[in-house]
Scaffold this motif. Structure first.
Motif, PDB file in Angstrom:
ATOM      1  N   THR A 194       0.830  -1.205   0.000  1.00  0.00           N
ATOM      2  CA  THR A 194       0.000   0.000   0.000  1.00  0.00           C
ATOM      3  C   THR A 194       0.866   1.258   0.000  1.00  0.00           C
ATOM      4  OG1 THR A 194      -1.815  -1.116   1.139  1.00  0.00           O
ATOM      5  CG2 THR A 194      -1.751   1.298   1.272  1.00  0.00           C
ATOM      6  N   LEU A 195       1.886   1.286   0.818  1.00  0.00           N
ATOM      7  CA  LEU A 195       2.773   2.454   0.874  1.00  0.00           C
ATOM      8  C   LEU A 195       3.471   2.695  -0.467  1.00  0.00           C
ATOM      9  CD1 LEU A 195       4.457   1.940   4.364  1.00  0.00           C
ATOM     10  CD2 LEU A 195       2.668   3.595   3.792  1.00  0.00           C
ATOM     11  N   ILE A 196       3.926   1.612  -1.091  1.00  0.00           N
ATOM     12  CA  ILE A 196       4.581   1.770  -2.388  1.00  0.00           C
ATOM     13  C   ILE A 196       3.593   2.285  -3.421  1.00  0.00           C
ATOM     14  CG2 ILE A 196       5.726   0.523  -4.268  1.00  0.00           C
ATOM     15  CD1 ILE A 196       6.861  -1.372  -2.113  1.00  0.00           C
ATOM     16  N   ALA A 197       2.388   1.713  -3.431  1.00  0.00           N
ATOM     17  CA  ALA A 197       1.371   2.126  -4.403  1.00  0.00           C
ATOM     18  C   ALA A 197       0.945   3.565  -4.197  1.00  0.00           C
ATOM     19  CB  ALA A 197       0.157   1.199  -4.312  1.00  0.00           C
ATOM     20  N   GLU A 198       1.041   4.062  -2.967  1.00  0.00           N
ATOM     21  CA  GLU A 198       0.674   5.447  -2.677  1.00  0.00           C
ATOM     22  C   GLU A 198       1.804   6.429  -2.940  1.00  0.00           C
ATOM     23  OE1 GLU A 198      -2.668   4.542   0.832  1.00  0.00           O
ATOM     24  OE2 GLU A 198      -0.712   5.411   1.373  1.00  0.00           O
ATOM     25  N   ARG A 199       2.873   5.945  -3.527  1.00  0.00           N
ATOM     26  CA  ARG A 199       4.025   6.779  -3.887  1.00  0.00           C
ATOM     27  C   ARG A 199       4.630   7.463  -2.662  1.00  0.00           C
ATOM     28  NH1 ARG A 199       3.856  10.692  -9.249  1.00  0.00           N
ATOM     29  NH2 ARG A 199       6.121  10.875  -9.559  1.00  0.00           N
ATOM     30  N   CYS A 200       4.712   6.702  -1.597  1.00  0.00           N
ATOM     31  CA  CYS A 200       5.279   7.249  -0.368  1.00  0.00           C
ATOM     32  C   CYS A 200       6.800   7.353  -0.435  1.00  0.00           C
ATOM     33  CB  CYS A 200       4.890   6.366   0.818  1.00  0.00           C
ATOM     34  SG  CYS A 200       3.141   6.465   1.258  1.00  0.00           S
ATOM     35  N   PHE A 201       7.421   6.588  -1.332  1.00  0.00           N
ATOM     36  CA  PHE A 201       8.877   6.532  -1.393  1.00  0.00           C
ATOM     37  C   PHE A 201       9.374   7.050  -2.743  1.00  0.00           C
ATOM     38  CE2 PHE A 201       7.306   2.897   1.126  1.00  0.00           C
ATOM     39  CZ  PHE A 201       7.754   3.302   2.375  1.00  0.00           C
ATOM     40  N   ASP A 202      10.617   7.489  -2.738  1.00  0.00           N
ATOM     41  CA  ASP A 202      11.230   7.968  -3.969  1.00  0.00           C
ATOM     42  C   ASP A 202      12.106   6.904  -4.629  1.00  0.00           C
ATOM     43  OD1 ASP A 202      10.388  10.895  -3.788  1.00  0.00           O
ATOM     44  OD2 ASP A 202      11.376  10.594  -1.859  1.00  0.00           O
ATOM     45  N   GLY A 212       8.508 -11.922  -4.706  1.00  0.00           N
ATOM     46  CA  GLY A 212       8.501 -10.656  -3.978  1.00  0.00           C
ATOM     47  C   GLY A 212       8.805  -9.493  -4.892  1.00  0.00           C
ATOM     48  N   GLY A 213       9.745  -9.668  -5.817  1.00  0.00           N
ATOM     49  CA  GLY A 213      10.068  -8.598  -6.759  1.00  0.00           C
ATOM     50  C   GLY A 213       8.898  -8.259  -7.657  1.00  0.00           C
ATOM     51  N   ARG A 214       8.172  -9.276  -8.085  1.00  0.00           N
ATOM     52  CA  ARG A 214       6.993  -9.018  -8.920  1.00  0.00           C
ATOM     53  C   ARG A 214       5.942  -8.236  -8.130  1.00  0.00           C
ATOM     54  NH1 ARG A 214       7.489 -14.880 -11.102  1.00  0.00           N
ATOM     55  NH2 ARG A 214       8.584 -14.573 -13.085  1.00  0.00           N
ATOM     56  N   ALA A 215       5.790  -8.569  -6.846  1.00  0.00           N
ATOM     57  CA  ALA A 215       4.823  -7.844  -6.018  1.00  0.00           C
ATOM     58  C   ALA A 215       5.228  -6.380  -5.866  1.00  0.00           C
ATOM     59  CB  ALA A 215       4.716  -8.511  -4.645  1.00  0.00           C
ATOM     60  N   ILE A 216       6.524  -6.123  -5.720  1.00  0.00           N
ATOM     61  CA  ILE A 216       7.012  -4.744  -5.631  1.00  0.00           C
ATOM     62  C   ILE A 216       6.722  -4.003  -6.928  1.00  0.00           C
ATOM     63  CG2 ILE A 216       9.063  -3.287  -5.379  1.00  0.00           C
ATOM     64  CD1 ILE A 216       8.264  -4.715  -2.798  1.00  0.00           C
ATOM     65  N   GLU A 217       7.016  -4.632  -8.062  1.00  0.00           N
ATOM     66  CA  GLU A 217       6.766  -3.982  -9.350  1.00  0.00           C
ATOM     67  C   GLU A 217       5.281  -3.699  -9.560  1.00  0.00           C
ATOM     68  OE1 GLU A 217       8.556  -6.014 -12.683  1.00  0.00           O
ATOM     69  OE2 GLU A 217      10.245  -4.610 -12.540  1.00  0.00           O
ATOM     70  N   ARG A 218       4.435  -4.656  -9.173  1.00  0.00           N
ATOM     71  CA  ARG A 218       2.991  -4.430  -9.318  1.00  0.00           C
ATOM     72  C   ARG A 218       2.546  -3.247  -8.451  1.00  0.00           C
ATOM     73  NH1 ARG A 218       2.703 -10.179  -9.378  1.00  0.00           N
ATOM     74  NH2 ARG A 218       2.336 -10.191  -7.119  1.00  0.00           N
ATOM     75  N   ALA A 219       3.045  -3.202  -7.229  1.00  0.00           N
ATOM     76  CA  ALA A 219       2.654  -2.117  -6.332  1.00  0.00           C
ATOM     77  C   ALA A 219       3.125  -0.772  -6.855  1.00  0.00           C
ATOM     78  CB  ALA A 219       3.211  -2.374  -4.934  1.00  0.00           C
ATOM     79  N   ALA A 220       4.301  -0.744  -7.469  1.00  0.00           N
ATOM     80  CA  ALA A 220       4.871   0.517  -7.944  1.00  0.00           C
ATOM     81  C   ALA A 220       4.357   0.927  -9.319  1.00  0.00           C
ATOM     82  CB  ALA A 220       6.390   0.409  -7.981  1.00  0.00           C
ATOM     83  N   ALA A 221       3.611   0.061  -9.972  1.00  0.00           N
ATOM     84  CA  ALA A 221       3.155   0.338 -11.335  1.00  0.00           C
ATOM     85  C   ALA A 221       2.407   1.669 -11.410  1.00  0.00           C
ATOM     86  CB  ALA A 221       2.268  -0.797 -11.833  1.00  0.00           C
ATOM     87  N   GLY A 222       2.839   2.509 -12.338  1.00  0.00           N
ATOM     88  CA  GLY A 222       2.181   3.796 -12.535  1.00  0.00           C
ATOM     89  C   GLY A 222       2.640   4.892 -11.604  1.00  0.00           C
ATOM     90  N   THR A 223       3.443   4.577 -10.607  1.00  0.00           N
ATOM     91  CA  THR A 223       3.929   5.612  -9.682  1.00  0.00           C
ATOM     92  C   THR A 223       5.234   6.230 -10.164  1.00  0.00           C
ATOM     93  OG1 THR A 223       5.279   4.138  -8.323  1.00  0.00           O
ATOM     94  CG2 THR A 223       2.938   4.307  -7.765  1.00  0.00           C
ATOM     95  N   PHE A 224       5.916   5.558 -11.069  1.00  0.00           N
ATOM     96  CA  PHE A 224       7.231   5.961 -11.576  1.00  0.00           C
ATOM     97  C   PHE A 224       8.288   5.995 -10.475  1.00  0.00           C
ATOM     98  CE2 PHE A 224       3.983   8.242 -14.146  1.00  0.00           C
ATOM     99  CZ  PHE A 224       4.047   7.412 -15.252  1.00  0.00           C
ATOM    100  N   THR A 225       8.044   5.245  -9.420  1.00  0.00           N
ATOM    101  CA  THR A 225       9.029   5.116  -8.359  1.00  0.00           C
ATOM    102  C   THR A 225      10.159   4.215  -8.842  1.00  0.00           C
ATOM    103  OG1 THR A 225       7.315   5.331  -6.667  1.00  0.00           O
ATOM    104  CG2 THR A 225       9.419   4.365  -5.980  1.00  0.00           C
ATOM    105  N   GLY A 226      11.401   4.652  -8.631  1.00  0.00           N
ATOM    106  CA  GLY A 226      12.539   3.840  -9.012  1.00  0.00           C
ATOM    107  C   GLY A 226      12.651   2.619  -8.126  1.00  0.00           C
ATOM    108  N   THR A 227      13.094   1.509  -8.701  1.00  0.00           N
ATOM    109  CA  THR A 227      13.264   0.281  -7.929  1.00  0.00           C
ATOM    110  C   THR A 227      14.612  -0.364  -8.247  1.00  0.00           C
ATOM    111  OG1 THR A 227      12.158  -1.064  -9.627  1.00  0.00           O
ATOM    112  CG2 THR A 227      10.795  -0.224  -7.817  1.00  0.00           C
ATOM    113  N   GLY A 228      15.195  -0.961  -7.233  1.00  0.00           N
ATOM    114  CA  GLY A 228      16.367  -1.806  -7.403  1.00  0.00           C
ATOM    115  C   GLY A 228      16.001  -3.177  -6.875  1.00  0.00           C
ATOM    116  N   LEU A 229      16.125  -4.206  -7.694  1.00  0.00           N
ATOM    117  CA  LEU A 229      15.612  -5.523  -7.344  1.00  0.00           C
ATOM    118  C   LEU A 229      16.690  -6.591  -7.541  1.00  0.00           C
ATOM    119  CD1 LEU A 229      12.246  -5.221  -9.331  1.00  0.00           C
ATOM    120  CD2 LEU A 229      12.577  -4.773  -6.891  1.00  0.00           C
ATOM    121  N   GLU A 230      17.097  -7.237  -6.456  1.00  0.00           N
ATOM    122  CA  GLU A 230      17.961  -8.411  -6.549  1.00  0.00           C
ATOM    123  C   GLU A 230      17.142  -9.600  -6.089  1.00  0.00           C
ATOM    124  OE1 GLU A 230      21.151 -11.019  -4.468  1.00  0.00           O
ATOM    125  OE2 GLU A 230      21.468  -8.895  -4.017  1.00  0.00           O
ATOM    126  N   LEU A 231      16.854 -10.517  -7.029  1.00  0.00           N
ATOM    127  CA  LEU A 231      15.762 -11.454  -6.796  1.00  0.00           C
ATOM    128  C   LEU A 231      16.150 -12.922  -6.744  1.00  0.00           C
ATOM    129  CD1 LEU A 231      13.169  -9.766  -9.172  1.00  0.00           C
ATOM    130  CD2 LEU A 231      13.617  -9.315  -6.744  1.00  0.00           C
TER     131      LEU A 231
END
Length: 460
Positions: A194-202, A212-231
């Motif tokens: 929820t926090l990621i989807a609400e664009r709480c982070f930069d 877990g990485g897929r869940a992060i990407e789904r949550a961040a979809a459309g927020t344009f939040t940068g992600t670093g993923l080691e999976l």
């Protein structure tokens, strides 16, 4: 309704710690406090931030007598190895040492007519989701450069290592990092997403599973939040015909079995030139038989339990399926009486394996390795690339030019020669395919945690 996160110790199956997860309103408030505090932190001189963060590393190291047995209780690593402090110091010190150069303005022109430059500014609030297998090493990869670069950091640690985040917070607070600038939080998955989807982070840095990485990407979809993923990884080792056999056995088997095989860049499959294959296998079996599986709080234990019984069950399943498909298990489980069918799992070597078996293609993350003979470099390259992951690859040879040539054909983030299961902080920690994306450590680690601002100043 309050969610309680319980840490089940692999040592004896007891509840070692439990914490209440933050409700969503409290979690939003924590992030808001981090954002409010970040600008004042970034306004401090860089040398002050560096000194404060490194004082935090000093404070963390001073806790070693308490942290080392805590790690054994939380995730099973034997106390004989002394925790993770050598690597923590190496990585933090390197990132602190390059900060001034990497974060400095890049001046394109300084003349009577123009000032043109590229500046680097902190992302803002960085969210770090850390794993349990190396709870301090993996966290500092991002936490240290993020704080040095002027970001506020919110850390969510894995439930299996709840106390690691608390220790990091204690250390940084003792050093003078403001409590709102670095926050250790306990969150459930729903609140996290929820926090990621609400664009709480930069920026969000996650180390963990592909799911877990897929869940992060789904949550961040459309927020344009940068992600670093080691999976994840299924890292291969290749022993060429000119390799130092004893060094290859010792290095690769340690890379496969250390931390009960629970290493991001641990060796999970080995390809040996046919001229050395029989000798390598014999020496590998002898190496494994020299290990002692047992209580990680005892100093003669070299292998502790896996972090959780369910992780061990996955590995047992892969071994059983491989044997049913024709593989041979070379280690008699009876040689390791501590194997209890639960978290305590005997190490295993498999031969007569093929890439039709999950144990040679899917992540095991446990003390098992399959070994295959190969005719030449071409066959080794094809097999090393026949995998959905790409984190590191290890080549054992006397010929550095050959290693470079082979490395150029491998789908991997890092190529290592005559060593394995090692992360060099001066080099970019990255991967490809299902291992994820992004860059940690090195100068590129700072680039991920900052954003570029361009200045074009016309003076006349």
């Amino acid at each position: 309704m309050m969610t309680t996160i319980r840490l089940i110790s692999p040592v004896d199956g007891s509840v070692y710690a439990e914490r209440d997860a933050l409700p969503i309103a409290a979690a939003r408030d924590a992030v808001a406090r981090a954002r409010a505090a970040q600008s004042a932190w970034s306004a401090r001189p860089l040398e002050e931030r560096v000194a404060t963060v490194m004082a935090g590393i000093d404070a963390l190291e001073a806790m070693a007598p308490e942290i080392v047995p805590e790690l054994a209780w939380q995730m099973g690593r034997p106390v004989r190895y002394g925790g993770e402090f050598g690597g923590v110091r190496e990585r933090a010190a390197y990132m602190a040492g390059i900060a001034a150069d990497v974060l400095a303005d890049e001046v394109i022109e300084e003349s009577a007519q123009f000032t043109r430059l590229l500046a680097r500014e902190p992302q803002g609030v960085v969210f770090v989701i850390a794993p349990w297998n190396y709870p301090f090493l993996t966290a500092v990869n991002t936490v240290v450069p993020a704080l040095i670069a002027g970001n506020a950091v919110v850390l969510k640690h894995a439930s299996q290592t709840l106390l690691a985040g608390e220790r990091l917070a204690q250390a940084f607070y003792k050093a003078g990092v403001p409590e709102d600038v670095f926050q250790n939080v306990v969150l459930d998955h729903t609140t996290t997403e929820t926090l990621i989807a609400e664009r709480c982070f930069d920026f969000v840095n996650f180390t963990g599973s592909v799911g877990g990485g897929r869940a992060i990407e789904r949550a961040a979809a459309g927020t344009f939040t940068g992600t670093g993923l080691e999976l994840g990884g299924k890292d291969p080792g290749y022993v060429r015909s000119d390799a130092d056999l004893d060094a290859a056995v010792d290095g690769l088997m340690d890379g496969a079995m250390f931390n009960s095989g629970q290493c991001c860049c641990g060796i999970e499959r080995i390809y040996v030139h046919e001229s050395l294959y029989d000798a390598f296998v014999d020496k590998a079996v002898a190496w494994v038989r020299g290990q002692r599986l047992g209580n990680p709080l005892e100093h003669d234990t070299t292998m502790g339990p896996m972090a959780h019984a369910r992780f061990a069950a996955i590995v047992r399943g892969q071994i059983a399926d491989a044997v049913a498909a024709g593989a041979r298990a070379l280690i008699d489980v009876a040689e390791f009486p501590a194997d209890d069918g639960g978290a305590y799992l005997a190490p295993q070597i498999l031969v007569d394996v093929t890439h039709d078996m999950a144990v040679m293609r899917e992540e095991s993350f446990g003390p098992v390795v399959g070994i295959m003979p190969v005719r030449d470099d071409a066959e080794a390259i094809a097999l090393m690339n026949d995998c959905d992951y790409g984190l590191t690859a290890s080549i054992w040879t006397a010929d550095a030019q050959a290693a470079r040539h082979i490395g150029g054909q491998l789908q991997t983030g890092t190529v290592l020669m005559n060593r394995c299961d090692y992360l060099d902080p001066a080099l970019c920690w990255t991967g490809c395919k299902d291992t994820g994306r992004g860059a940690a450590l090195s100068s590129l680690g700072y680039h991920a945690l900052t954003r570029v601002k361009s200045y074009h100043l016309k003076k006349a």
